[in-house]
Design an enzyme around this catalytic site. Structure first.
Site, PDB file in Angstrom:
ATOM      1  N   GLU A 158       0.839  -1.210   0.000  1.00  0.00           N
ATOM      2  CA  GLU A 158       0.000   0.000   0.000  1.00  0.00           C
ATOM      3  C   GLU A 158       0.865   1.248   0.000  1.00  0.00           C
ATOM      4  O   GLU A 158       0.660   2.173   0.796  1.00  0.00           O
ATOM      5  CB  GLU A 158      -0.942   0.001   1.210  1.00  0.00           C
ATOM      6  CG  GLU A 158      -2.041  -1.035   1.132  1.00  0.00           C
ATOM      7  CD  GLU A 158      -3.134  -0.825   2.181  1.00  0.00           C
ATOM      8  OE1 GLU A 158      -2.890  -0.160   3.190  1.00  0.00           O
ATOM      9  OE2 GLU A 158      -4.255  -1.329   1.957  1.00  0.00           O
ATOM     10  N   GLU A 234      -6.167  -7.899  -0.799  1.00  0.00           N
ATOM     11  CA  GLU A 234      -6.593  -8.036   0.600  1.00  0.00           C
ATOM     12  C   GLU A 234      -8.095  -7.810   0.624  1.00  0.00           C
ATOM     13  O   GLU A 234      -8.562  -6.671   0.560  1.00  0.00           O
ATOM     14  CB  GLU A 234      -5.929  -6.990   1.503  1.00  0.00           C
ATOM     15  CG  GLU A 234      -4.491  -7.270   1.828  1.00  0.00           C
ATOM     16  CD  GLU A 234      -3.884  -6.198   2.729  1.00  0.00           C
ATOM     17  OE1 GLU A 234      -4.638  -5.576   3.503  1.00  0.00           O
ATOM     18  OE2 GLU A 234      -2.681  -5.974   2.621  1.00  0.00           O
TER      19      GLU A 234
HETATM   20  C1  GLA Z   1      -3.943  -2.784   5.033  1.00  0.00           C
HETATM   21  C2  GLA Z   1      -2.553  -3.399   5.154  1.00  0.00           C
HETATM   22  C3  GLA Z   1      -2.553  -4.685   5.925  1.00  0.00           C
HETATM   23  C4  GLA Z   1      -3.371  -4.567   7.172  1.00  0.00           C
HETATM   24  C5  GLA Z   1      -4.796  -4.156   6.793  1.00  0.00           C
HETATM   25  C6  GLA Z   1      -5.706  -4.002   7.979  1.00  0.00           C
HETATM   26  O1  GLA Z   1      -4.617  -3.280   4.005  1.00  0.00           O
HETATM   27  O2  GLA Z   1      -1.985  -3.604   3.876  1.00  0.00           O
HETATM   28  O3  GLA Z   1      -1.225  -5.007   6.241  1.00  0.00           O
HETATM   29  O4  GLA Z   1      -2.800  -3.616   7.999  1.00  0.00           O
HETATM   30  O5  GLA Z   1      -4.752  -2.917   6.180  1.00  0.00           O
HETATM   31  O6  GLA Z   1      -5.762  -5.142   8.719  1.00  0.00           O
END
Ligand code: GLA
Length: 588
Positions: A158, A234
């Site tokens: 991210e 995700e």
């Molecule tokens: C983001 C991050 C993950 C985690 C999620 C929340 O997507 O990439 O590593 O922190 O948020 O659980």
């Protein structure tokens, strides 16, 4: 040549159309004796792939080292995944977020205030490259092109939510490539145009992270990347908890309906989390938006498999959804594991912490103001700061810069108050009964910030301490990691003087056949727990979490040991091992 390639609208694996149906499980949050069980359950739910991050901070606790055993035996985890017939998506960061201490960045790196983290600052990229020099050689044989399970590798995490330094992302991709990572590379970003633009790299597959609004998130992804597979890297089906907040859950049918939407749209998916596991020991992270908010010990995440590896409602619901879109093994769904029968543990031996601190940790003497935990070389745990107060009377004890993250203050051994970073507390009114009284400040690192600009924020005492406006100088700083409890001088509680301060408590219990269990601590306040020397993690009656998961492999047939470090007080010397987890009340 990479095994996984992309077509105009999907993936090809070894040239054949392929859809990734993956679930996240972090090997470092699961006892290694349970990896096989969790991987099998992943396959039985219908997953063809599992995904894991790689935590730099644990694999490289010091520059120039690489830890690759026990919980950190990543090559073994990959071999086990392959034996189960699962592919693997590997996310080596270097930043992993993940509610993990420091987002996985090692504290020896984040301590340097001049380093621009997650950027093309050569001080950052050099450290990263030296790490990859050590990490990647044992991973390369596990790539799909070499017969292993790893079909794709993520670049950063991210990044679009953090920075715009594309040169850094290019450097990272090149660092992976030049060290033999020939498999497909991908980035992942929250599915909005700004994040996708800042976090993507030309020639590298962009994927999205989201848990709902499936159609519009996929549209955003498609708008950003007109061709290629659509993938939710995700798919958030639950959430994590902070101390002092309600426990997060998500309705299984709601999550399953969104999974169905994703799969019906032809997208690939990584369910975050398939199995969350536990933030054992001192590994949890923290958020810091307007205030510091540490993450609890459990990373159950309301995932498909519970923290103790049992199929929950989402497991069944997801298996049904997946079966509509892909073959699911025609084998029975695993039953919940056996749990230990209810067991009561009498903690009948005790040792006060403050009088024995010097035996547990050799103090570092500083002549001037106290130094931070990082300056003491401490990665996690506590620091006990000790000095004498030359003045006496009523006055304000002021901690400039605040505390990182929770300080308990004692004058001549008597507790006089607590300061918390969460509450932005910096001052405490105290009465010092005599000139030359001793002042102890026990400071707990509650977890390193893992998201946003405050990663690497220091721990311990963060600046000069004054009493009635005069700086207290000359401190003995005890770095307390508690990794060896063998030297704690336990004595029968009946003989140990009742002490109002923090104390270790020790008890034993008998086990006939080891099985998973949950440590419940009614009447206890806040502290740390160990079973047979295995550090379960932090407990706190602030909640929401009320029980700590004890994995069966840490127990043994016969006599077992429980040690608690209770920082505040207990109403009685008893703990319970129960068969049911209690992660606390959910938001009404
Ligand atoms: C983001 C991050 C993950 C985690 C999620 C929340 O997507 O990439 O590593 O922190 O948020 O659980």
């Amino acid at each position: 040549m990479s095994a996984l390639t992309t077509s105009s609208d999907g993936f090809l694996l070894h040239g054949e159309p392929f859809r990734i149906i993956s679930g996240a499980m972090h090997y470092f949050r699961i006892h290694p004796d349970q990896w096989t069980d969790r991987l099998r359950k992943a396959r039985l739910m219908g997953l063809n792939t599992v995904e894991t991050y790689v935590p730099w901070n644990l694999h490289q606790p010091e520059p120039g080292t690489l830890v690759l055993d026990g919980f950190l035996d990543l090559p073994r985890f990959l071999r086990l995944a392959r034996s189960e017939g699962l592919h693997v998506l590997l996310r080596p960061g270097p930043y992993i977020c993940a509610e993990w201490d420091g987002g996985g960045l090692p504290s020896w790196l984040t301590t340097d205030p001049d380093i621009r983290l997650r950027s093309s600052d050569p001080r950052f990229t050099d450290a990263l490259d030296r790490y990859l020099d050590l990490l990647l050689p044992p991973i390369v044989p596990q790539l799909a092109a070499n017969g292993g399970p790893v079909i794709a590798v993520q670049v950063e995490n991210e990044y679009g939510a953090y920075g715009t330094d594309t040169a850094y992302l290019e450097h990272l991709a090149q660092s992976l490539r030049s060290r033999g990572i020939d498999e497909l590379l991908f980035t992942c970003d929250q599915a909005n145009p700004e994040h996708l633009a800042a976090g993507s790299l030309p020639g590298v597959l962009a994927t999205g992270t989201f848990g709902s609004r499936i159609a519009s998130s996929l549209e955003q992804l498609r708008a950003h990347q007109p061709e290629g597979p659509l993938m939710c890297a995700e798919f958030w089906i639950g959430w994590f908890d902070h101390w002092g907040e309600p426990h997060h859950v998500r309705d299984a049918d709601d999550a399953a309906a969104d999974l169905d939407r994703l799969l019906s749209a032809g997208a690939s998916v990584n369910i975050y989390m398939f199995h969350g596991g536990t933030n054992f020991a001192f590994t949890n992270g923290a958020n810091h938006d307007h205030a510091y908010e540490p993450i609890v010990t459990s990373y159950d995440y309301d995932a498909a498999l519970t923290e103790s590896g049992d199929p929950g409602p989402k497991y069944h619901a997801f298996r049904e959804v997946i079966a509509r879109h892909a073959p699911v093994p025609d084998e029975p769904v695993p039953a919940p594991s056996r749990k230990l029968p209810l067991t009561s543990v009498e903690l009948d031996r005790r040792a006060a912490l403050l009088p024995h601190a010097t035996a547990l940790a050799k103090p570092v003497r500083v002549d001037a103001d106290p130094v931070t935990a990082e300056e003491l070389g401490l990665r996690s745990g506590y620091v006990l700061y000790r000095t004498t107060v030359p003045d006496h009377g009523d006055g304000l004890l002021h901690f400039s810069g605040g505390v990182g993250d929770r300080a308990q203050v004692f004058v001549d051994g008597a507790p006089v108050g607590v300061l918390e970073r969460e509450r932005h507390e910096e001052a405490l009114p105290v009465r010092v009964p005599r000139a030359g009284a001793s002042l102890d400040v026990l400071v707990e690192n509650m977890g390193g910030v893992n998201y946003g600009p405050r990663i690497g924020a220091p721990k311990g005492l963060l600046g000069p301490v004054t009493f009635k406006g005069t700086a207290l100088r000359g401190w003995d700083c005890h770095p307390l990691t508690f990794d060896n409890l063998g030297s704690v001088p336990f004595a029968p509680a009946s003989e140990a003087p009742e002490d109002a301060g923090p104390a270790f408590h020790h008890g034993t219990f008998e086990v006939r056949a080891p099985a998973d269990t949950f440590l419940s601590l009614p009447g206890w306040t806040k502290g740390q727990a160990w079973v047979n020397g295995f550090h379960l993690g932090r407990y706190w009656n602030r909640g929401p979490q009320r029980t700590l998961y004890v994995p069966a492999p840490v127990l043994r047939r016969g006599t077992n040991e429980l040690v608690l470090l209770e920082l505040q007080a207990t109403t009685g010397p008893r703990a319970l091992l129960t068969d049911t987890p209690d992660l606390g009340p959910v938001k009404p």
